[in-house]
Motif scaffolding. Structure first.
Motif, PDB file in Angstrom:
ATOM      1  N   GLU A 165      -2.950   2.707  -6.353  1.00  0.00           N
ATOM      2  CA  GLU A 165      -3.439   2.200  -5.074  1.00  0.00           C
ATOM      3  C   GLU A 165      -2.616   0.977  -4.690  1.00  0.00           C
ATOM      4  O   GLU A 165      -2.578  -0.003  -5.429  1.00  0.00           O
ATOM      5  N   THR A 166      -1.968   1.049  -3.542  1.00  0.00           N
ATOM      6  CA  THR A 166      -1.129  -0.053  -3.092  1.00  0.00           C
ATOM      7  C   THR A 166      -1.953  -1.061  -2.293  1.00  0.00           C
ATOM      8  O   THR A 166      -3.103  -0.794  -1.939  1.00  0.00           O
ATOM      9  N   GLN A 167      -1.344  -2.201  -1.991  1.00  0.00           N
ATOM     10  CA  GLN A 167      -2.025  -3.268  -1.260  1.00  0.00           C
ATOM     11  C   GLN A 167      -2.395  -2.852   0.166  1.00  0.00           C
ATOM     12  O   GLN A 167      -3.268  -3.452   0.776  1.00  0.00           O
ATOM     13  N   PHE A 205       7.312  -5.425  -5.987  1.00  0.00           N
ATOM     14  CA  PHE A 205       8.198  -6.530  -5.652  1.00  0.00           C
ATOM     15  C   PHE A 205       9.643  -6.048  -5.603  1.00  0.00           C
ATOM     16  O   PHE A 205      10.035  -5.178  -6.394  1.00  0.00           O
ATOM     17  N   ASP A 206      10.429  -6.640  -4.711  1.00  0.00           N
ATOM     18  CA  ASP A 206      11.856  -6.314  -4.679  1.00  0.00           C
ATOM     19  C   ASP A 206      12.583  -7.147  -5.734  1.00  0.00           C
ATOM     20  O   ASP A 206      11.958  -7.929  -6.468  1.00  0.00           O
ATOM     21  N   GLU A 219       7.158  -9.446  -2.334  1.00  0.00           N
ATOM     22  CA  GLU A 219       6.413  -8.208  -2.191  1.00  0.00           C
ATOM     23  C   GLU A 219       7.075  -7.329  -1.142  1.00  0.00           C
ATOM     24  O   GLU A 219       7.461  -7.815  -0.081  1.00  0.00           O
ATOM     25  N   LYS A 220       7.208  -6.034  -1.450  1.00  0.00           N
ATOM     26  CA  LYS A 220       7.815  -5.109  -0.494  1.00  0.00           C
ATOM     27  C   LYS A 220       6.870  -4.925   0.690  1.00  0.00           C
ATOM     28  O   LYS A 220       5.695  -4.612   0.516  1.00  0.00           O
ATOM     29  N   TYR A 251       1.996  -3.429   4.345  1.00  0.00           N
ATOM     30  CA  TYR A 251       1.801  -3.181   5.776  1.00  0.00           C
ATOM     31  C   TYR A 251       0.731  -2.114   5.971  1.00  0.00           C
ATOM     32  O   TYR A 251       0.794  -1.033   5.394  1.00  0.00           O
ATOM     33  N   VAL A 252      -0.274  -2.414   6.759  1.00  0.00           N
ATOM     34  CA  VAL A 252      -1.342  -1.452   7.044  1.00  0.00           C
ATOM     35  C   VAL A 252      -1.018  -0.761   8.358  1.00  0.00           C
ATOM     36  O   VAL A 252      -1.023  -1.373   9.425  1.00  0.00           O
TER      37      VAL A 252
END
Length: 104
Positions: A27-29, A81-82, A87-88, A93-94
């Motif tokens: 699950e991503t941010q 993270f890149d 953070e990528k 981004y939602v």
């Protein structure tokens, strides 16, 4: 770009006392979930089905870092993270449109 079969580090596997799930949910941010298959390959556990799509979706490259936090029931929160430690954007981004349903 990373290869589509990614070995899970033994130290990570040991935290599950040999009972690692056959599939896991990342699950991503940005509240998107990805079902990733786990299988044995040459004595190692590897990420399989769904991993290539995850890599492509976030444009993962050598030098990127993924932090996994186990939340139970084969689910992990992940932060991506890149190589500079930022953070990528694609993982936080939602998108106002609902995400497509991922097939197993």
């Amino acid at each position: 770009m990373l290869i589509s079969l990614q070995i899970i580090p033994e130290e990570f596997v040991q935290r599950f006392k040999g009972e690692f799930p056959r599939e896991m949910i990342l699950e991503t941010q940005n509240c998107h979930s990805y079902v990733i298959g786990v299988a044995k390959n040459n004595g190692n556990l590897v990420l399989t089905v769904g991993w290539g799509k995850f890599v492509g979706t976030f444009g993962l490259e050598m030098g990127d870092t993924i932090v996994f936090r186990y939340i139970g029931n084969s689910r992990f929160n992940v932060i991506i993270f890149d190589e500079l430690g930022c953070e990528k954007v694609s993982s936080v981004y939602v998108d106002p449109s609902p995400p497509p349903v991922q097939e197993r």
